[in-house]
Write a protein that holds these residues in place. Structure first.
Motif, PDB file in Angstrom:
ATOM      1  N   HIS A 265       0.884  -1.251  -0.079  1.00 43.32           N
ATOM      2  CA  HIS A 265      -0.051  -0.056  -0.088  1.00 43.32           C
ATOM      3  C   HIS A 265       0.908   0.951  -0.255  1.00 43.32           C
ATOM      4  O   HIS A 265       2.201   1.052  -0.080  1.00 43.32           O
ATOM      5  CB  HIS A 265      -0.914  -0.125   1.230  1.00 43.32           C
ATOM      6  CG  HIS A 265      -0.185  -0.443   2.391  1.00 43.32           C
ATOM      7  ND1 HIS A 265       0.518   0.416   3.285  1.00 43.32           N
ATOM      8  CD2 HIS A 265      -0.107  -1.420   3.133  1.00 43.32           C
ATOM      9  CE1 HIS A 265       1.153  -0.009   4.002  1.00 43.32           C
ATOM     10  NE2 HIS A 265       0.779  -1.475   4.298  1.00 43.32           N
ATOM     11  N   ARG A 266       0.275   2.576   0.167  1.00 44.63           N
ATOM     12  CA  ARG A 266       1.064   3.693  -0.131  1.00 44.63           C
ATOM     13  C   ARG A 266       1.967   3.789   0.832  1.00 44.63           C
ATOM     14  O   ARG A 266       3.526   4.400   0.749  1.00 44.63           O
ATOM     15  CB  ARG A 266       0.116   4.770   0.042  1.00 44.63           C
ATOM     16  CG  ARG A 266       0.906   6.180  -0.505  1.00 44.63           C
ATOM     17  CD  ARG A 266      -0.088   7.364  -0.822  1.00 44.63           C
ATOM     18  NE  ARG A 266      -0.699   7.863   0.470  1.00 44.63           N
ATOM     19  CZ  ARG A 266      -1.892   8.034   0.712  1.00 44.63           C
ATOM     20  NH1 ARG A 266      -2.626   7.401   0.000  1.00 44.63           N
ATOM     21  NH2 ARG A 266      -2.122   8.783   1.965  1.00 44.63           N
TER      22      ARG A 266
ATOM     23  N   PRO B  39      -2.038   3.637  -3.237  1.00 40.30           N
ATOM     24  CA  PRO B  39      -0.977   4.145  -3.894  1.00 40.30           C
ATOM     25  C   PRO B  39      -1.171   5.127  -4.842  1.00 40.30           C
ATOM     26  O   PRO B  39      -2.215   4.986  -5.437  1.00 40.30           O
ATOM     27  CB  PRO B  39      -0.143   3.065  -4.042  1.00 40.30           C
ATOM     28  CG  PRO B  39      -1.144   1.965  -4.626  1.00 40.30           C
ATOM     29  CD  PRO B  39      -2.258   2.211  -3.664  1.00 40.30           C
ATOM     30  N   THR B  40      -0.279   5.741  -5.191  1.00 37.13           N
ATOM     31  CA  THR B  40      -0.344   6.712  -6.419  1.00 37.13           C
ATOM     32  C   THR B  40       0.012   5.966  -7.468  1.00 37.13           C
ATOM     33  O   THR B  40       0.718   4.929  -7.558  1.00 37.13           O
ATOM     34  CB  THR B  40       0.391   8.078  -6.236  1.00 37.13           C
ATOM     35  OG1 THR B  40       1.880   7.242  -6.340  1.00 37.13           O
ATOM     36  CG2 THR B  40       0.286   8.800  -5.027  1.00 37.13           C
TER      37      THR B  40
ATOM     38  N   GLN C 201       3.758   5.642  -7.889  1.00 37.36           N
ATOM     39  CA  GLN C 201       4.387   4.620  -7.040  1.00 37.36           C
ATOM     40  C   GLN C 201       4.335   3.162  -7.532  1.00 37.36           C
ATOM     41  O   GLN C 201       5.067   2.464  -7.477  1.00 37.36           O
ATOM     42  CB  GLN C 201       3.530   4.579  -5.660  1.00 37.36           C
ATOM     43  CG  GLN C 201       4.021   5.809  -4.641  1.00 37.36           C
ATOM     44  CD  GLN C 201       3.386   5.525  -3.431  1.00 37.36           C
ATOM     45  OE1 GLN C 201       1.886   5.386  -3.358  1.00 37.36           O
ATOM     46  NE2 GLN C 201       4.104   5.236  -1.987  1.00 37.36           N
TER      47      GLN C 201
ATOM     48  N   SER D   2      -2.341  12.843  -1.877  1.00 37.58           N
ATOM     49  CA  SER D   2      -1.167  12.105  -1.127  1.00 37.58           C
ATOM     50  C   SER D   2       0.172  12.966  -1.092  1.00 37.58           C
ATOM     51  O   SER D   2       0.680  13.653  -2.245  1.00 37.58           O
ATOM     52  CB  SER D   2      -1.120  10.755  -1.757  1.00 37.58           C
ATOM     53  OG  SER D   2      -0.765  10.823  -2.828  1.00 37.58           O
TER      54      SER D   2
ATOM     55  N   GLU E 158      -1.354  13.167   4.629  1.00 37.62           N
ATOM     56  CA  GLU E 158      -0.595  12.218   5.290  1.00 37.62           C
ATOM     57  C   GLU E 158      -0.681  11.890   6.828  1.00 37.62           C
ATOM     58  O   GLU E 158      -0.293  10.718   7.132  1.00 37.62           O
ATOM     59  CB  GLU E 158       0.856  11.834   4.754  1.00 37.62           C
ATOM     60  CG  GLU E 158       1.086  11.916   3.259  1.00 37.62           C
ATOM     61  CD  GLU E 158       0.607  10.591   2.750  1.00 37.62           C
ATOM     62  OE1 GLU E 158       0.468   9.666   3.327  1.00 37.62           O
ATOM     63  OE2 GLU E 158       0.438  10.568   1.360  1.00 37.62           O
TER      64      GLU E 158
END
Lengths: 87, 383
Positions: free
Chosen positions: B159-160, B201-202, B205, B354, B360
């Motif tokens: 994940h992010r 996530p972006t 990423q 993000s 964040e």
């Protein structure tokens, strides 16, 4: 001679009644084996050599030259990690 | 008669969720957010009956999962029964609650495979995400698992917060001699849906992570198998969820309710049969819940006339319900779905926020009984 195949400890080989065939089992997966593949795999018991397996199969299925088929299958089985040869 | 009819589907995969108790508190847990409701757990005898009945119907792969299955004191007994019945038994665990002695007992009982999860490749992040000091113990347990010649799967949910460390994560799995590595992208059900703003996530990423995953897949192909799947939200076609509803998967929740997938409890209008009241045969073949989305008759457009419906079965019923309000809609991951744009909007919104400090620093909702009770009591509409 390292030509005695056995089932690798990280795989399981067994008869599956519900599938009506032998199968190879591994983490979260299953491969169904054909009839001839099952006959070869069930003889990979860590005792018989490849030659003995071939002889035994040719006795069970007379009139067929199985040498190449057995060797090819065992090569594949080893590449898949299903069997290993006893040191 | 089930079993004699070869055209009928078989529950090949039995997932036994033994308990929702867990020493970890991962905020992306795939358990339902209502875990606090499930305190009436099945007895050992109940589980043994379930194992016997499902095996008779063709079940071959068995997963002992949770929560943390090690919490159950009867795990050794259940493993032994599973072995006697001929299952291939997978233990899906955090490793917390395990020691070398117990691993040895599992081996003697006939356990086939152990999957250990890691939260990250470094102690600080691993322990933060799991909500417990577990990193070193997990590493030690991974070594023990290998000593006992089990095939070892290491599972890391991405994940992010951890996907940028994918290289370190893979290096760790190489060090630990994993046979299989599952880089499981978070899917947004249950707790991870609650935490989606913190976890998704972006696109950037993901693009970087994919390059690294491919590099290791190639580099390590003779030693370990690396499975890497990108999150649904970035796809244009849905996954063939569960290989179709009621096709091969059978999940039994800790309280004995039977589900076609472990996330299905959230679907409205379905009464999931309980193994305390019904046989597995009845549940699988005759219950309304297991027949509800079998086959193709329940589908609406665009699925109904879609040539790909036999490939993906319209995707995931839970995702369709969560994102469109109707479980019979196409999974909006599909770009033929009229709701697909919404999904992109979500990805874009989170992507643009993000990295910003305020976004964040929003706290994660950890998976524990207290938060479960809070979520249930706060809820005015079903999520």
């Amino acid at each position: 001679m390292n030509n005695i195949p056995e089932i690798a400890p990280t795989f399981r080989f067994q008869w599956e009644e519900a599938q009506d065939c032998y199968v190879i089992l591994y983490p979260e997966g299953m491969v169904k084996l054909s009839g001839s593949a099952g006959e070869i795999m069930k003889r990979c018991d860590g005792i018989k050599s490849t030659e003995e397996i071939i002889t035994e199969l040719e006795g069970a299925f007379p009139g067929v030259d199985l040498k190449d088929d057995v060797r090819n299958f065992l090569d594949n089985a080893r590449n898949n990690g299903w069997i290993r040869y006893k040191p | 008669m089930a079993g004699s009819d070869t055209n009928r589907s078989q529950p090949l995969w039995l997932l036994a969720e033994l308990t929702y108790r867990c020493p970890l508190q991962c905020p992306y847990c795939s358990n339902p957010v209502e875990i606090a409701k499930y305190n009436d757990e099945l007895s050992t005898e109940d589980w043994i009956r379930v194992l016997q009945q499902a095996r008779k119907m063709g079940a071959t792969q068995l997963g002992f999962s949770g929560g943390e299955p090690l919490v159950r004191r009867d795990l050794e007994e259940l493993i032994a029964e599973a072995r006697r019945l001929g299952y291939y038994t997978n233990l899906i665990t955090s490793g917390v609650g395990m020691d070398a002695d117990r691993v040895k007992k599992f081996k003697e009982a006939g356990l086939d495979h152990i999957q250990i999860s890691f939260q990250a490749s470094n102690e600080e992040l691993n322990n933060y995400l799991g909500g417990t000091k577990s990193f070193r113990h997990k590493q030690e347990m991974a070594r023990v698992v290998k000593e006992f010649e089990y095939p070892m799967v290491l599972n890391i949910v991405l994940h992010r917060k951890n996907v940028d460390q994918i290289r370190d994560i893979l290096d760790m799995t190489v060090d630990l001699n994993a046979d299989y590595v599952e880089l499981a992208s978070t899917q947004y059900y249950g707790w991870s849906r609650v935490n989606i703003d913190q976890l998704l996530p972006t696109r950037e990423q993901l693009a970087r992570a994919e390059v690294v995953a491919k590099e290791y897949q190639e580099k390590m192909k003779d030693r370990m198998k690396i499975i890497y799947v990108i999150p649904d939200y970035f796809e244009n076609r849905p996954k063939a969820c569960m290989n179709g509803w009621g096709a091969i998967f059978l999940t039994i929740a800790p309280d004995g309710s039977a589900l076609p997938c472990h996330a299905a409890a959230q679907l409205p209008g379905l009464e999931f049969p309980n193994v305390r009241d019904h046989s597995i045969d009845h549940i699988w073949n005759d219950s309304d819940a297991f027949n509800k989305y079998r086959g193709f008759d329940w589908m609406q457009e665009p699925c109904r006339s879609c040539p790909e419906k036999e490939k993906d079965f319209g995707g995931c019923r839970c995702q369709a319900y969560m994102l469109t309000g109707d479980a019979t809609n196409a999974d909006p991951v599909c770009d033929k779905s009229p709701h697909h744009g919404q999904l992109h909007a979500d990805v874009d919104r989170i992507g643009s926020l993000s990295g910003t400090k305020e976004f964040e620093s929003k706290p994660l909702v950890f998976r524990n009984m207290r938060n479960s009770k809070d979520i249930m009591s706060d809820r005015t509409i079903p999520a």
